[in-house]
Scaffold this motif. Sequence first.
Motif, PDB file in Angstrom:
ATOM      1  N   VAL A   1      -5.621   2.577   8.628  1.00  0.00           N
ATOM      2  CA  VAL A   1      -5.227   1.342   9.220  1.00  0.00           C
ATOM      3  C   VAL A   1      -4.698   1.433  10.698  1.00  0.00           C
ATOM      4  O   VAL A   1      -4.159   2.807  11.157  1.00  0.00           O
ATOM      5  N   VAL A   2      -4.983   0.765  11.800  1.00  0.00           N
ATOM      6  CA  VAL A   2      -4.596   0.867  12.984  1.00  0.00           C
ATOM      7  C   VAL A   2      -3.900  -0.236  13.500  1.00  0.00           C
ATOM      8  O   VAL A   2      -4.452  -1.600  13.371  1.00  0.00           O
ATOM      9  N   LEU A   3      -2.938  -0.114  14.330  1.00  0.00           N
ATOM     10  CA  LEU A   3      -2.125  -1.268  14.687  1.00  0.00           C
ATOM     11  C   LEU A   3      -1.981  -1.110  16.262  1.00  0.00           C
ATOM     12  O   LEU A   3      -1.558  -0.172  16.890  1.00  0.00           O
TER      13      LEU A   3
ATOM     14  N   LEU B   1       5.693   5.063  10.646  1.00  0.00           N
ATOM     15  CA  LEU B   1       6.721   5.096   9.520  1.00  0.00           C
ATOM     16  C   LEU B   1       7.270   3.962   9.113  1.00  0.00           C
ATOM     17  O   LEU B   1       7.494   3.787   7.820  1.00  0.00           O
ATOM     18  N   GLU B   2       7.757   3.085  10.171  1.00  0.00           N
ATOM     19  CA  GLU B   2       8.550   1.902   9.794  1.00  0.00           C
ATOM     20  C   GLU B   2       8.231   0.894  10.706  1.00  0.00           C
ATOM     21  O   GLU B   2       8.051   1.175  12.045  1.00  0.00           O
ATOM     22  N   LEU B   3       8.134  -0.438  10.314  1.00  0.00           N
ATOM     23  CA  LEU B   3       8.013  -1.486  11.026  1.00  0.00           C
ATOM     24  C   LEU B   3       8.713  -2.614  10.514  1.00  0.00           C
ATOM     25  O   LEU B   3       8.971  -2.845   9.172  1.00  0.00           O
TER      26      LEU B   3
ATOM     27  N   ILE C   1       2.203  -4.105   5.383  1.00  0.00           N
ATOM     28  CA  ILE C   1       1.978  -2.818   6.237  1.00  0.00           C
ATOM     29  C   ILE C   1       2.801  -1.963   5.732  1.00  0.00           C
ATOM     30  O   ILE C   1       2.348  -0.603   5.502  1.00  0.00           O
ATOM     31  N   GLN C   2       3.997  -2.336   5.576  1.00  0.00           N
ATOM     32  CA  GLN C   2       5.041  -1.159   5.266  1.00  0.00           C
ATOM     33  C   GLN C   2       4.801  -0.935   3.492  1.00  0.00           C
ATOM     34  O   GLN C   2       5.014   0.449   3.456  1.00  0.00           O
TER      35      GLN C   2
ATOM     36  N   TRP D   1      -0.795   5.216   2.703  1.00  0.00           N
ATOM     37  CA  TRP D   1      -1.860   4.915   3.730  1.00  0.00           C
ATOM     38  C   TRP D   1      -1.453   5.584   5.176  1.00  0.00           C
ATOM     39  O   TRP D   1      -0.455   5.841   5.491  1.00  0.00           O
ATOM     40  N   GLU D   2      -2.601   6.075   5.794  1.00  0.00           N
ATOM     41  CA  GLU D   2      -2.441   6.431   7.072  1.00  0.00           C
ATOM     42  C   GLU D   2      -2.614   5.263   7.867  1.00  0.00           C
ATOM     43  O   GLU D   2      -3.447   4.689   8.242  1.00  0.00           O
ATOM     44  N   VAL D   3      -1.639   4.868   8.641  1.00  0.00           N
ATOM     45  CA  VAL D   3      -1.384   3.711   9.674  1.00  0.00           C
ATOM     46  C   VAL D   3      -1.184   4.415  10.931  1.00  0.00           C
ATOM     47  O   VAL D   3       0.080   4.795  11.333  1.00  0.00           O
TER      48      VAL D   3
END
Length: 259
Positions: free
Chosen positions: A120-122, A155-157, A212-213, A220-222
């Motif tokens: 996942v890419v943000l 790690l967190e959002l 997403i969290q 998951w790799e974000v």
Amino acid sequence: MTQAIILAAGQGTRLRPITNDKPKCLTPIDGKTLLERQSGVLQAAGVTDITVIGGYRIDQIKALGYQCKENSAFESTNMVSTLFCAESVMNADEDLLICYGDIIYQPENLTKVLETDGEVVLMVDKAWRKLWELRLENPLEDAETLKLTDSKDVLELGKKPKSYDEIQGQYTGLIKIRKDKVKDFIAFYHALDKSVTFDGQDFDNMYMTSFIQQLIDANWEVKAALVHNGWLEIDSVSDLEAYQSLQDQGLLKPFCDLG
């Protein structure tokens, strides 16, 4: 190849009276609607498989010729529920872009997201505070936490920050799911416990950041695709007025070039 899903079901109540008779994504800024601007950037990058998920006044989006899916429960659900109204068109042979309908961004920002590898890419704005100070008297009140590792793993959002130290960037509403993870992404959503709350919201009203969290907590790799401005979120009449005033004065370009 990449496909895009634009989330545009909401009523845009904070943009009234502009949205009294139109969906939020058809709000104009400097002569072009948000949807026209976003779809134009996507198409210029070769992303031509675009689905718009509408709800409020979806008839106006359909009339413009867009491929649409509908969230008929738009009045009682939130973005994650809206996203999965388009589950039937999510193609496991293509990377999947998930795009909020109330944002616009420059081509180079989209390129950064497309070229960043991760399950996942943000898109994450490192220079977010400059933009927030245009919009708000106290940016900290509206901002959300975002914590990164040195290797740009998120790690967190989405939490309420106590200080600016908890904000290493701001999530912007543009997400990419790598094609080999699209089926797992769908399965993960359906496996969530629908009886619990997510950051105080029930399943149908879960925030995208909460979802997403959940992925992050499940290892998951974000990854963050780091940008420095080059995008806008239009959430309220005051946002729109501030951006249009800066554009008219020739001062908006350092934040986002409307071309």
